[in-house]
Write a protein that holds these residues in place. Structure first.
Motif: not given
Length: 191
Positions: A44-63
């Motif tokens: 599992a990975v949490l990508p983050y942009d230190p310049i723009r101060r953002r992080a990427i998350l995802i939303r997905q279906f989980r039964a």
């Protein structure tokens, strides 16, 4: 503790994951049984942009989440089963498949048991800086896996608020968001 021994393994179901029934001899000599999901390790990975101060998350279906009565989708970090790959290679592969982001440097947070009472899965957790130029594809997951992933780029202040307000309900996501807060506090300072 100790002197526990698996005496028998039965496969109850073989599908996306295997469901096993383990017969275990406990220290007093009695036999007990435990059902175990055998899925192998994940990354599992949490990508983050230190310049723009953002992080990427995802939303997905989980039964399982839906079955438990919650919403049918979950906001989480990028993740996937190793499928024979090294954890770092898996994190990079999943980042490209799920979020269309190319990752270079990975910072290992740890290798943690996902749910040791129920599964063999150990999650290798990473933080990973990225830049806007590393967003090279749309993401969304693999069509053949029916992932239908929505990519979310969230402000780091919003991520910190999600941690404080207990709105992150996925354990690996909470662990990585907290790791980012602890290991890189300067990212969360007001500028």
């Amino acid at each position: 503790m100790g002197n526990y021994r698996i005496t028998k393994v039965n496969t109850l179901h073989e599908g996306w994951r295997r469901l096993l029934l383990l017969t275990i001899r406990i220290p007093d000599g009695r036999l007990i049984e435990r059902e175990v999901f055998d899925s192998g390790d994940a990354a599992a990975v949490l990508p983050y942009d230190p310049i723009r101060r953002r992080a990427i998350l995802i939303r997905q279906f989980r039964a399982p989440v839906m079955h438990s009565g919650d919403d049918d989708t979950l906001i989480e970090v990028i993740a996937g089963l190793l499928d024979g790959a090294e954890p770092e290679a898996c994190a990079r592969r999943e980042a490209m498949e799920e979020a269309g982001v190319r990752l270079r440097a990975l910072e290992l947070v740890g290798a943690l048991w996902s749910a040791p009472g129920a599964t063999t899965e150990r999650a290798h957790l990473f933080l990973a800086p990225y830049a806007l130029a590393d967003r090279v594809a749309e993401g969304g997951g693999l069509a053949e896996e029916h992932e239908n992933i929505e990519v979310l780029e969230v402000d780091l202040d919003d991520l910190a608020r999600m941690v404080r307000d207990n709105t992150i309900t996925d354990l690996k996501t909470l662990a990585l968001a907290q790791a980012l807060l602890i290991r890189h506090p300067a990212l969360f300072e007001r500028r």
